[in-house]
Design a protein around this motif. Structure first.
Motif, PDB file in Angstrom:
ATOM      1  N   LYS A  34       2.284   2.020  -4.579  1.00  0.00           N
ATOM      2  CA  LYS A  34       3.362   2.741  -3.914  1.00  0.00           C
ATOM      3  C   LYS A  34       3.354   2.434  -2.425  1.00  0.00           C
ATOM      4  O   LYS A  34       2.299   2.240  -1.825  1.00  0.00           O
ATOM      5  CB  LYS A  34       3.200   4.253  -4.106  1.00  0.00           C
ATOM      6  CG  LYS A  34       3.341   4.689  -5.550  1.00  0.00           C
ATOM      7  CD  LYS A  34       3.213   6.175  -5.671  1.00  0.00           C
ATOM      8  CE  LYS A  34       3.341   6.604  -7.130  1.00  0.00           C
ATOM      9  NZ  LYS A  34       3.258   8.055  -7.273  1.00  0.00           N
ATOM     10  N   ARG A  35       4.568   2.413  -1.829  1.00  0.00           N
ATOM     11  CA  ARG A  35       4.735   2.222  -0.393  1.00  0.00           C
ATOM     12  C   ARG A  35       6.126   2.717  -0.026  1.00  0.00           C
ATOM     13  O   ARG A  35       7.101   2.308  -0.655  1.00  0.00           O
ATOM     14  CB  ARG A  35       4.577   0.745  -0.038  1.00  0.00           C
ATOM     15  CG  ARG A  35       4.958   0.379   1.378  1.00  0.00           C
ATOM     16  CD  ARG A  35       3.815   0.696   2.352  1.00  0.00           C
ATOM     17  NE  ARG A  35       4.116   0.146   3.668  1.00  0.00           N
ATOM     18  CZ  ARG A  35       4.660   0.852   4.646  1.00  0.00           C
ATOM     19  NH1 ARG A  35       4.981   2.113   4.466  1.00  0.00           N
ATOM     20  NH2 ARG A  35       4.896   0.299   5.811  1.00  0.00           N
ATOM     21  N   LYS A  36       6.220   3.576   0.965  1.00  0.00           N
ATOM     22  CA  LYS A  36       7.488   4.206   1.349  1.00  0.00           C
ATOM     23  C   LYS A  36       8.132   4.821   0.110  1.00  0.00           C
ATOM     24  O   LYS A  36       7.516   5.658  -0.544  1.00  0.00           O
ATOM     25  CB  LYS A  36       8.407   3.217   2.052  1.00  0.00           C
ATOM     26  CG  LYS A  36       7.891   2.752   3.400  1.00  0.00           C
ATOM     27  CD  LYS A  36       8.921   1.897   4.114  1.00  0.00           C
ATOM     28  CE  LYS A  36       8.434   1.476   5.473  1.00  0.00           C
ATOM     29  NZ  LYS A  36       9.404   0.637   6.169  1.00  0.00           N
ATOM     30  N   ASN A  37       9.349   4.426  -0.243  1.00  0.00           N
ATOM     31  CA  ASN A  37       9.992   4.977  -1.436  1.00  0.00           C
ATOM     32  C   ASN A  37       9.933   4.015  -2.618  1.00  0.00           C
ATOM     33  O   ASN A  37      10.653   4.199  -3.594  1.00  0.00           O
ATOM     34  CB  ASN A  37      11.456   5.326  -1.141  1.00  0.00           C
ATOM     35  CG  ASN A  37      11.584   6.603  -0.357  1.00  0.00           C
ATOM     36  OD1 ASN A  37      10.721   7.470  -0.438  1.00  0.00           O
ATOM     37  ND2 ASN A  37      12.642   6.723   0.420  1.00  0.00           N
ATOM     38  N   VAL A  93       3.907  -3.735  -4.231  1.00  0.00           N
ATOM     39  CA  VAL A  93       3.356  -4.755  -5.132  1.00  0.00           C
ATOM     40  C   VAL A  93       1.935  -5.119  -4.696  1.00  0.00           C
ATOM     41  O   VAL A  93       1.036  -5.257  -5.523  1.00  0.00           O
ATOM     42  CB  VAL A  93       4.270  -5.999  -5.184  1.00  0.00           C
ATOM     43  CG1 VAL A  93       3.602  -7.136  -5.931  1.00  0.00           C
ATOM     44  CG2 VAL A  93       5.587  -5.648  -5.853  1.00  0.00           C
ATOM     45  N   ARG A  94       1.708  -5.244  -3.379  1.00  0.00           N
ATOM     46  CA  ARG A  94       0.351  -5.547  -2.900  1.00  0.00           C
ATOM     47  C   ARG A  94      -0.619  -4.434  -3.271  1.00  0.00           C
ATOM     48  O   ARG A  94      -1.742  -4.692  -3.712  1.00  0.00           O
ATOM     49  CB  ARG A  94       0.338  -5.739  -1.388  1.00  0.00           C
ATOM     50  CG  ARG A  94      -1.069  -6.073  -0.873  1.00  0.00           C
ATOM     51  CD  ARG A  94      -1.143  -6.201   0.610  1.00  0.00           C
ATOM     52  NE  ARG A  94      -1.085  -4.888   1.239  1.00  0.00           N
ATOM     53  CZ  ARG A  94      -1.177  -4.694   2.538  1.00  0.00           C
ATOM     54  NH1 ARG A  94      -1.289  -5.723   3.357  1.00  0.00           N
ATOM     55  NH2 ARG A  94      -1.131  -3.485   3.036  1.00  0.00           N
ATOM     56  N   HIS A  95      -0.195  -3.181  -3.118  1.00  0.00           N
ATOM     57  CA  HIS A  95      -1.040  -2.047  -3.473  1.00  0.00           C
ATOM     58  C   HIS A  95      -1.347  -2.061  -4.969  1.00  0.00           C
ATOM     59  O   HIS A  95      -2.490  -1.825  -5.384  1.00  0.00           O
ATOM     60  CB  HIS A  95      -0.341  -0.748  -3.065  1.00  0.00           C
ATOM     61  CG  HIS A  95      -1.180   0.473  -3.244  1.00  0.00           C
ATOM     62  ND1 HIS A  95      -0.705   1.596  -3.863  1.00  0.00           N
ATOM     63  CD2 HIS A  95      -2.459   0.749  -2.890  1.00  0.00           C
ATOM     64  CE1 HIS A  95      -1.657   2.515  -3.879  1.00  0.00           C
ATOM     65  NE2 HIS A  95      -2.725   2.032  -3.296  1.00  0.00           N
ATOM     66  N   ALA A 135     -10.807  -4.330   3.650  1.00  0.00           N
ATOM     67  CA  ALA A 135      -9.567  -4.876   4.202  1.00  0.00           C
ATOM     68  C   ALA A 135      -8.482  -3.807   4.323  1.00  0.00           C
ATOM     69  O   ALA A 135      -7.443  -4.043   4.947  1.00  0.00           O
ATOM     70  CB  ALA A 135      -9.064  -6.020   3.330  1.00  0.00           C
ATOM     71  N   GLY A 136      -8.686  -2.634   3.720  1.00  0.00           N
ATOM     72  CA  GLY A 136      -7.738  -1.534   3.834  1.00  0.00           C
ATOM     73  C   GLY A 136      -6.590  -1.588   2.847  1.00  0.00           C
ATOM     74  O   GLY A 136      -5.546  -0.982   3.070  1.00  0.00           O
ATOM     75  N   PHE A 137      -6.770  -2.307   1.728  1.00  0.00           N
ATOM     76  CA  PHE A 137      -5.680  -2.463   0.767  1.00  0.00           C
ATOM     77  C   PHE A 137      -5.676  -1.398  -0.317  1.00  0.00           C
ATOM     78  O   PHE A 137      -4.666  -1.206  -0.995  1.00  0.00           O
ATOM     79  CB  PHE A 137      -5.743  -3.839   0.098  1.00  0.00           C
ATOM     80  CG  PHE A 137      -5.539  -4.978   1.062  1.00  0.00           C
ATOM     81  CD1 PHE A 137      -4.852  -4.807   2.250  1.00  0.00           C
ATOM     82  CD2 PHE A 137      -6.030  -6.235   0.780  1.00  0.00           C
ATOM     83  CE1 PHE A 137      -4.658  -5.848   3.133  1.00  0.00           C
ATOM     84  CE2 PHE A 137      -5.844  -7.292   1.655  1.00  0.00           C
ATOM     85  CZ  PHE A 137      -5.162  -7.099   2.835  1.00  0.00           C
ATOM     86  N   ILE A 138      -6.783  -0.701  -0.540  1.00  0.00           N
ATOM     87  CA  ILE A 138      -6.842   0.267  -1.630  1.00  0.00           C
ATOM     88  C   ILE A 138      -6.125   1.562  -1.256  1.00  0.00           C
ATOM     89  O   ILE A 138      -5.460   2.173  -2.072  1.00  0.00           O
ATOM     90  CB  ILE A 138      -8.310   0.527  -2.031  1.00  0.00           C
ATOM     91  CG1 ILE A 138      -8.856  -0.729  -2.717  1.00  0.00           C
ATOM     92  CG2 ILE A 138      -8.430   1.732  -2.948  1.00  0.00           C
ATOM     93  CD1 ILE A 138     -10.260  -0.620  -3.193  1.00  0.00           C
TER      94      ILE A 138
END
Length: 171
Positions: free
Chosen positions: A52-55, A120-122, A142-145
């Protein structure tokens, strides 16, 4: 673990897991493979995660392959035409040294292209940690999780936008 007890690369992580060497700061607890969670793989050999990211919400499936990424039934170069967005998606594979190792099939809804790329990256990051739990440490570093929880602020009544006021009129 102190700030000096960090793993700098995947090779260092492998050495720590094997128990052959510690990092420069001193003793580091070796990761016991027996304590890692079991991989979450379905009967088709895929790992599934939701990003998820933003909406935007992305459903992501990964399986071993040659690096083909499909988003909403289209190739990633067609769906995300801007190179920056494709770079965002590929970051999880680059950090984990798994470039061209997995095929990705994603469906994404809501938001704009930037939010969808982040979603998609998340999702890819979470699916990688489900498929190979040992990758959690470098991806977390790396802060991706962590889900990026920043969203657009809502518009308030009596305002032009979220914070902007209407122009003041003296007369």
């Amino acid at each position: 673990m102190a700030d000096t007890d960090t793993v700098q690369s995947l090779a260092d992580l492998k050495n720590v897991v094997d128990g052959t060497v510690g990092t420069a700061g001193g003793d580091v607890k070796a990761i016991d493979p027996a304590t890692l969670p079991e991989p979450k793989i379905d009967e088709l050999g895929r790992a599934y995660a939701t990003g998820k990211r933003k909406n935007s919400i992305a459903r992501v499936w990964i399986k071993p392959g040659n690096g083909k990424i499909t988003v909403n039934g289209r190739d990633v170069e067609v769906y995300f035409a801007r190179p920056v967005l494709r770079l965002i998606i590929a970051q999880a594979f680059q950090v984990s040294d798994r470039v061209d190792s997995y095929d990705v099939m994603a469906t994404v809804k809501g938001g704009g292209l930037s939010g969808q790329a982040g979603a998609v990256r998340h999702g890819i990051t979470k699916a990688l940690t489900y498929y190979e739990p040992i990758l959690r440490a470098p991806l977390k570093a790396a802060g991706f999780i962590t889900r990026d929880s920043r969203v657009v602020e809502r518009k308030k009544y009596g305002r032009a936008k979220a914070r902007k006021s209407f122009q003041f009129s003296k007369r």
